[in-house]
Design an enzyme around this catalytic site. Structure first.
Site, mmCIF file in Angstrom:
data_model
loop_
_atom_site.group_PDB
_atom_site.id
_atom_site.type_symbol
_atom_site.label_atom_id
_atom_site.label_comp_id
_atom_site.label_asym_id
_atom_site.label_seq_id
_atom_site.Cartn_x
_atom_site.Cartn_y
_atom_site.Cartn_z
ATOM 1 N N LYS A 188 0.825 -1.338 -0.061
ATOM 2 C CA LYS A 188 -0.122 -0.081 0.105
ATOM 3 C C LYS A 188 0.911 1.172 0.020
ATOM 4 O O LYS A 188 1.901 1.440 0.848
ATOM 5 C CB LYS A 188 -0.995 -0.009 1.225
ATOM 6 N N SER A 260 -9.582 1.966 2.917
ATOM 7 C CA SER A 260 -8.360 2.587 2.161
ATOM 8 C C SER A 260 -7.550 1.901 1.600
ATOM 9 O O SER A 260 -6.807 2.311 0.600
ATOM 10 C CB SER A 260 -7.894 3.728 2.909
ATOM 11 N N SER A 284 -9.920 -0.304 6.997
ATOM 12 C CA SER A 284 -9.335 -0.196 5.563
ATOM 13 C C SER A 284 -8.751 -1.493 5.256
ATOM 14 O O SER A 284 -8.161 -1.689 3.931
ATOM 15 C CB SER A 284 -8.380 1.070 5.852
#
Length: 551
Positions: A188, A260, A284
């Site tokens: 990420k 996210s 997330s």
């Protein structure tokens, strides 16, 4: 003439002094307006006594803002969620992973892309497949499919090829690092990798290059894993919208991947990586894992170092794996967990995966009320899944999480901490450069965080302490709790308390989109969550489904 000049000079000094005093002074009207914002009611006399204090406070704020704070500076007040009666068993090292070298090499490269980590490890260790060949399979898939998904922000192709060649050389010489050796993955883009952009998914930072490699990346490199690239984070860890667009759900390209950890969920689901790393503050990892039909492990707070990872909330951020199965999550977690000497929150805790515990001996509970109140309307799927768990030979007991708390206020904890980390972004005005500016945007959340009083933040954390203690007393009577992913307040509660959670696919909704069930457990008992999830996935293949068009 000189007399007139001197007079003008004195008058100028006088008016300058008056103007400066006017700018620095705080009026009674301003204080009355401010107290209305906070639902307070001080008398005129009381307001009079505080004016000088408020003016001095403001001077202090202005002075403090002239001092630079680096990203890795944490507050002196550290978050400790662990109850007094909790005993954390010390780390017992890595699990002794047994690699099955009899795995057969599929003829179809696309089929190879969806194999489990352990299957890929077997192919690599037995020299039926090289890491370079495997890396090129994933790179080709990224180039073929990512234009549809927008899952990658940066592809680290040269680095990946270099790492793959190194892995092949080491394996050929008999130096085998373990099941992640030569396995390609994605990280990420909240996580820093030296020499590459770390954009945090946000326009103001799209050219940011940090001179740091995050601990989680270094640990994976030490395990021999191959980094394919930086995966999309929704802007500053919110949602699935970033400065390059909206990351898509492979199961429905008209739908976002949620966030996210949007890129991590999307890329893993579509077979663009063997596994990925996400982060969670308030859903997330779990949310994109659910949306994209993959398995996500949110470890205990303090299980994995966050050094080199963007901060949204010092007291709520967690780093964890997003994979295609619970066992894959176990493999990755085993190599990223543990202390690094820099993140003060990390505990040297054991991970007892593989410990022989019969399912019938596990104490299983379930949040009965939540099975009829899933906010996404998946009640039928949830009940079917509960019955499927019962068919494994377990007898779950009804359990309830705490209810009598000021849940409406707890969101200020995240927002206040995010506001502190992104102080300069707001003060500089660059928050207006972010793509989303609506009421629910991260930009707006950061702006209004300036109006959260320190007293209320601390009071919320005092209530949080009580919530932690009560939740612990409930959960410690069980090994695993089964609950609908979006039922009730379990996601909010367990993110506040720091308990681990595992999201696993359990079918599809009426539009053909994946759904999930969540397992929650006690601090640092991820192995028990994985044991139950592994038993479930051995009987049910929901996690093995591949989105149409990406086979």
């Amino acid at each position: 003439m000189k007399k007139h000049i001197w007079l003008l000079f004195v008058v100028g000094l006088f008016f300058g002094f008056v103007l400066s005093k006017k700018i620095d002074s705080i009026s009674r009207k301003e204080i009355r307006a401010a107290q209305n914002l906070l639902n307070l009611d001080f008398s005129k006399a009381e307001i009079e006594t505080m004016i000088s204090y408020l003016e001095n406070n403001r001077k202090g704020y202005d002075s403090m803002r002239t001092y630079n704070l680096e990203n890795d500076v944490t507050p002196a007040v550290s978050f400790d969620p662990y109850p007094l009666d909790l005993t954390i068993s010390p780390s017992n090292g890595h699990h002794d992973w047994v690699i099955n070298e009899s795995v057969k090499l599929p003829d179809n490269s696309d089929e190879i892309a969806f194999l489990s980590i352990q299957e890929l490890a077997g192919l690599l260790k037995s020299n039926k497949l090289t890491s370079l060949e495997l890396t090129e399979i994933y790179l080709q898939r990224i180039k073929k499919y990512d234009a549809q998904l927008l899952a990658f922000i940066t592809i680290t192709e040269e680095l990946a090829i270099r790492q793959a060649k190194k892995a092949d050389e080491e394996i050929s010489k008999g130096f085998y690092r373990g099941p992640l050796h030569g396995i390609p993955y994605g990280i990420k883009d909240l996580v820093s990798v030296k020499g590459y952009p770390t954009t945090w998914g946000s326009a103001p930072y799209k050219d940011q290059i940090l001179d740091q490699t995050a601990t989680v990346v270094q640990k994976l490199e030490d395990a021999g894993a191959v980094l394919l690239g930086k995966l999309v984070s929704g802007s500053l860890a919110r949602g699935d919208v970033w400065f390059g667009g909206k990351t898509k759900n492979p199961w429905d390209l008209n739908q976002g991947a949620t966030g996210s950890s949007a890129g991590s969920g999307s890329a893993t689901s579509a077979g663009l990586v063997a596994f990925s790393i996400g982060t969670e503050t308030l859903g997330s990892i779990v949310s994109p894992s659910t949306r994209c039909g993959v398995t996500g492990l949110r470890p205990t707070f303090g299980g994995v170092s966050r050094t080199g990872v963007m901060t949204l909330s010092w007291s709520m951020d967690k780093v964890g794996p997003i994979c295609r199965s619970a066992v894959d999550c176990a493999v990755v977690y085993d190599f990223i967990r543990g202390k690094d000497g820099t993140d003060r929150s990390v505990q040297d805790a054991s991970f007892e995966y593989g410990k022989q515990t019969a399912l019938k001996d596990l104490r299983i509970g379930y949040l009965a009320a939540s099975f009829s109140s899933d906010s996404l309307g998946n009640n039928i799927h949830n009940q079917r899944t509960l019955n499927e768990f019962k068919a494994l030979g377990i007898e779950p007991l009804t359990v309830k999480l705490p209810e009598d708390y000021p849940f409406e206020v707890f969101d200020i904890i995240l927002r206040a901490e995010a506001g502190a980390f992104f102080d300069q972004l707001v003060l500089s005005g660059k928050h207006s450069e972010m793509v989303e500016q609506h009421k629910g945007s991260r930009a707006n959340s950061l702006r209004q965080s300036r109006f959260i009083p320190a007293v209320e933040y601390l009071q919320a954390n005092r209530h949080r302490r009580l919530l932690i203690e009560e939740t612990h007393q409930i959960l410690k009577e069980f090994d695993v709790i089964i609950c609908p992913t979006f039922g009730g307040r379990q996601m909010l509660i367990t993110n506040l308390t720091g308990h681990p959670a595992l999201s696993l696919p359990n079918g599809f909704d009426n539009k053909g989109r994946p759904t999930s069930i969540t397992l929650i457990g006690n601090y640092f008992e991820e192995a028990k969550l994985i044991a139950l999830a592994e038993a479930f996935q051995n009987q049910h293949s929901y996690h093995s489904n591949i989105p149409k068009g990406f086979e």
